[in-house]
Design an enzyme around this catalytic site. Structure first.
Site: not given
Ligand code: VGL
Ligand code: ZN
Length: 190
Positions: A10, A52, A54, A58, A96, A135
């Protein structure tokens, strides 16, 4: 190819200085991390970037009852890898947190990461990136659970709250994750 992967968690615009959800001291991370990624690649280590990623609605966003400001919306500027880091051909990129529900902290959570690692014969995983207590933590715990020999690269991680780092590192160590400076891990990876 060695049996080793470097998972860079990330390192995206929104998690770096000036971003929506910045970790601390990321400016001191980027150049050393870039150099380390290049050294790892030269050594035949598989480089994996997680991002990341989203949807706009989210569940982790405050407007939807979650704890976080809007961050890393798929395809928007904040979700880009933070320069000078960039994926090259042969690297693996994992998105993810793509579903509306679920924080998606771990790179292994509803992704193809484990499959990609197995396909490439990976048995050892080094974890770098942000944020240490979210994370990086979740990804390292899942890697260890999946029976990869897992090391968190202690000089190439950055936290949102530095005060929380000691107990997170203790937890990781207690679960079998190794903690080691990046260069020592790389030297052992030859
Ligand atoms: C992260 C908070 C929310 C992380 C991702 O990458 O550590 N933290 N989403
Ligand atoms: Zn997120």
């Amino acid at each position: 190819m060695t049996n080793t992967a470097l998972v860079v968690v990330d390192v995206q615009r929104d998690f770096c200085e000036g971003g929506a959800l910045a970790a601390a001291n990321t400016m001191s991370l980027l150049q050393p991390l870039k150099g380390f990624v290049e050294a790892a690649r030269r050594q035949g280590i598989l480089v994996v970037y997680t991002q990341d990623w989203h949807p706009e609605n989210h569940s982790s966003f405050k407007a939807n009852g979650g704890p976080w400001p809007v961050h890393c919306v798929a395809g928007q500027a904040g979700s880009e890898l933070m320069p000078p880091l960039m994926a090259e051909s042969g690297d693996v990129v994992i998105h993810k947190g793509v579903a509306v529900q679920g924080a998606g902290y771990s790179g292994f959570d509803e992704t193809e990461l484990e499959q990609k690692l197995r396909e490439n014969g990976v048995r050892r995983v080094g974890v770098a990136g942000v944020a240490t207590e979210y994370c990086v933590r979740a990804t390292a715990l899942d890697a260890q659970r999946a029976k990869f020999e897992t090391t968190v690269l202690t000089d190439l991680i950055r936290a949102v709250q530095d005060a929380d780092v000691p107990k997170v590192l203790e937890e990781l160590r207690g679960s079998g994750v190794k903690l080691e400076p990046a260069q020592d891990w790389l030297t052992r990876s030859r």
